[in-house]
Motif scaffolding. Structure first.
Motif, short mmCIF file in Angstrom:
data_model
loop_
_atom_site.label_atom_id
_atom_site.label_comp_id
_atom_site.label_asym_id
_atom_site.label_seq_id
_atom_site.Cartn_x
_atom_site.Cartn_y
_atom_site.Cartn_z
N ALA A 1 -0.84 2.52 10.81
CA ALA A 1 0.35 1.77 10.39
C ALA A 1 0.16 1.21 8.99
CB ALA A 1 0.62 0.64 11.37
N SER A 2 1.27 1.02 8.29
CA SER A 2 1.23 0.48 6.94
C SER A 2 2.49 -0.33 6.68
CB SER A 2 1.10 1.61 5.90
OG SER A 2 2.29 2.36 5.84
N TYR A 3 2.51 -0.97 5.53
CA TYR A 3 3.72 -1.67 5.11
C TYR A 3 4.60 -0.71 4.34
CZ TYR A 3 1.31 -5.87 6.57
OH TYR A 3 0.66 -6.81 7.32
N ILE A 4 5.90 -0.86 4.50
CA ILE A 4 6.85 0.06 3.89
C ILE A 4 6.86 -0.09 2.37
CG2 ILE A 4 9.32 0.59 3.64
CD1 ILE A 4 9.63 -0.02 6.62
N ASN A 5 6.82 1.04 1.70
CA ASN A 5 6.92 1.09 0.24
C ASN A 5 8.35 1.52 -0.10
OD1 ASN A 5 6.83 1.63 -2.48
ND2 ASN A 5 4.93 2.80 -2.41
N GLU A 6 9.15 0.58 -0.55
CA GLU A 6 10.57 0.85 -0.81
C GLU A 6 10.80 1.73 -2.03
OE1 GLU A 6 12.78 0.10 1.24
OE2 GLU A 6 12.12 -1.65 2.41
N GLU A 7 9.77 1.93 -2.84
CA GLU A 7 9.94 2.67 -4.10
C GLU A 7 9.74 4.17 -3.95
OE1 GLU A 7 7.46 0.90 -7.05
OE2 GLU A 7 8.42 -1.07 -6.91
N ILE A 8 9.34 4.62 -2.76
CA ILE A 8 9.12 6.06 -2.56
C ILE A 8 10.44 6.81 -2.63
CG2 ILE A 8 8.37 7.81 -0.88
CD1 ILE A 8 6.32 5.80 0.14
N LYS A 9 10.48 7.87 -3.40
CA LYS A 9 11.68 8.71 -3.53
C LYS A 9 11.56 9.90 -2.59
CE LYS A 9 12.96 7.63 -8.26
NZ LYS A 9 12.26 6.63 -8.82
N ARG B 1 -12.71 -0.46 6.57
CA ARG B 1 -12.69 -1.84 7.06
C ARG B 1 -11.37 -2.53 6.71
NH1 ARG B 1 -18.15 -4.24 8.48
NH2 ARG B 1 -16.93 -6.14 8.68
N GLN B 2 -10.87 -2.25 5.51
CA GLN B 2 -9.58 -2.82 5.10
C GLN B 2 -8.45 -2.31 5.99
OE1 GLN B 2 -9.49 -1.72 0.94
NE2 GLN B 2 -10.32 -3.70 0.28
N LYS B 3 -8.51 -1.03 6.36
CA LYS B 3 -7.50 -0.46 7.26
C LYS B 3 -7.56 -1.12 8.63
CE LYS B 3 -6.92 4.18 5.29
NZ LYS B 3 -7.11 5.64 5.53
N PHE B 4 -8.77 -1.37 9.10
CA PHE B 4 -8.93 -2.03 10.41
C PHE B 4 -8.38 -3.45 10.36
CE2 PHE B 4 -11.13 -3.94 14.02
CZ PHE B 4 -11.07 -2.94 14.97
N ASP B 5 -8.68 -4.15 9.28
CA ASP B 5 -8.14 -5.50 9.10
C ASP B 5 -6.62 -5.48 9.02
OD1 ASP B 5 -10.69 -6.56 9.11
OD2 ASP B 5 -10.87 -6.66 6.93
N ARG B 6 -6.08 -4.46 8.35
CA ARG B 6 -4.62 -4.32 8.24
C ARG B 6 -4.01 -4.05 9.61
NH1 ARG B 6 -2.43 0.32 4.39
NH2 ARG B 6 -3.22 1.59 6.11
N GLU B 7 -4.69 -3.26 10.43
CA GLU B 7 -4.21 -2.99 11.79
C GLU B 7 -4.07 -4.29 12.58
OE1 GLU B 7 -5.60 -0.44 15.76
OE2 GLU B 7 -6.67 -0.19 13.86
N ILE B 8 -5.09 -5.15 12.48
CA ILE B 8 -5.04 -6.44 13.16
C ILE B 8 -3.88 -7.28 12.64
CG2 ILE B 8 -6.25 -8.63 13.49
CD1 ILE B 8 -8.88 -7.02 13.40
N LYS B 9 -3.73 -7.32 11.32
CA LYS B 9 -2.68 -8.13 10.69
C LYS B 9 -1.29 -7.65 11.12
CE LYS B 9 -1.49 -9.97 6.10
NZ LYS B 9 -0.11 -9.58 5.91
N ILE B 10 -1.09 -6.33 11.13
CA ILE B 10 0.21 -5.76 11.51
C ILE B 10 0.51 -6.04 12.98
CG2 ILE B 10 1.38 -3.56 11.94
CD1 ILE B 10 0.33 -2.59 9.24
N LEU B 11 -0.47 -5.86 13.84
CA LEU B 11 -0.26 -6.13 15.26
C LEU B 11 0.12 -7.59 15.50
CD1 LEU B 11 -3.05 -4.08 17.06
CD2 LEU B 11 -0.61 -3.96 17.54
N LYS B 12 -0.49 -8.49 14.75
CA LYS B 12 -0.17 -9.90 14.88
C LYS B 12 1.25 -10.20 14.39
CE LYS B 12 -3.38 -12.93 13.82
NZ LYS B 12 -4.45 -13.61 13.05
N GLU B 13 1.69 -9.41 13.39
CA GLU B 13 2.99 -9.67 12.78
C GLU B 13 4.16 -9.05 13.54
OE1 GLU B 13 2.66 -8.26 8.80
OE2 GLU B 13 1.49 -9.98 8.11
N THR B 14 3.91 -8.02 14.34
CA THR B 14 5.03 -7.36 15.02
C THR B 14 5.74 -8.32 15.96
OG1 THR B 14 3.52 -6.50 16.70
CG2 THR B 14 4.09 -5.02 14.89
#
Length: 257
Positions: free
Chosen positions: A170-178, A67-80
């Motif tokens: 889709a997800s938010y970018i994690n800048e700390e990934i090596k 459910r959190q992933k689905f909510d994140r999908e909505i949030k990301i689509l709104k933000e693009t």
């Protein structure tokens, strides 16, 4: 299994009733079923413009992470907020199942173009399309968003314009990934994922114009007989060679043929 199937079909009827009775749209048909969601085609009763309603599968209704992933999908689509992405019109819940309604893009996916229509993409056109795709993706990344599923069913061509759909992963970018810690480039939460998928996308385009001459299978480098600059470029996208530091760099260094 029978209960889950019945539950989904019962919910289809609830969605149809909700659309026809409580929205300005007419329910047309179901158009897709994924791992987590179901999509339906709608039509505006006044303008005949088409839309898509996507809802969570009922079997996932009590799974917090999904459910959190689905909510994140909505949030990301709104933000693009980009022309190349379907715009969200509204969102809500039908008997505790989340849904959203978005624009319907009447284009052809590259999966349909290549495998259903037999369309061929020569080298120059393939690189041009890839550059156009990168120009969109680098805008995603500027907004801190990574798509993570840039496969041929999720990239559409309408006229001469590309569109990106299905933001379920889709997800938010994690800048700390090596880079040296990446195990699965497809799922990593930074630009590497999108560039890796774009490398495979480009190979699909190039293979559309390839006819095998012998039965023995060879590597894509041997089969496609590409200019060395193109081979090097694809190998960087696929992490065979050192990766590009960003989508911007990949965009700027795409070979000119």
């Amino acid at each position: 299994m029978i209960f889950e199937y019945f539950s989904e079909k019962k919910y289809d009827r609830l969605v149809k009733g909700f659309v026809n009775n409580e929205t300005p749209y007419n329910f047309i048909e179901e158009i897709g079923i994924g791992a987590y969601g179901v999509a339906y085609l709608l039509e505006d009763a006044a303008s005949d413009k088409k839309y898509v309603l996507k809802r969570l599968k009922t079997k996932h209704r009590h799974k917090k992470k999904i459910r959190q992933k689905f909510d994140r999908e909505i949030k990301i689509l709104k933000e693009t907020g980009l022309h190349h992405v379907p715009a969200i019109i509204s969102h809500g819940k039908i008997q505790d199942i989340p849904f959203y309604i978005m624009d319907y893009i009447e284009g052809k996916t590259f999966e349909q173009a290549i495998f259903a229509e037999g369309k061929r993409f020569p080298l120059e056109r393939s690189l041009q399309i890839t550059k156009e795709l990168l120009s969109i993706i680098k805008e995603f990344h500027k907004k801190g968003i990574v798509h993570r599923d840039l496969r041929i069913p999720n990239i559409l061509l309408k006229g001469n314009t590309l569109y990106i759909i299905d933001f379920g992963l889709a997800s938010y970018i994690n800048e700390e990934i090596k880079y040296d810690k990446i195990i699965n480039p497809k799922r990593t939460e930074n630009h590497i994922s999108d560039l890796y998928f774009i490398g495979h996308f480009l190979l699909f385009l190039l293979y559309s114009n390839y006819t095998p001459t012998i039965k023995k299978e060879k590597s894509w480098q041997e089969e496609l007989q590409l200019p060395s600059a193109v081979v090097d470029y694809i190998e960087r996208l696929l992490l065979i060679r050192p990766a590009f530091s960003s989508a911007e760099e990949a965009f700027n260094q795409i070979p000119e043929i």
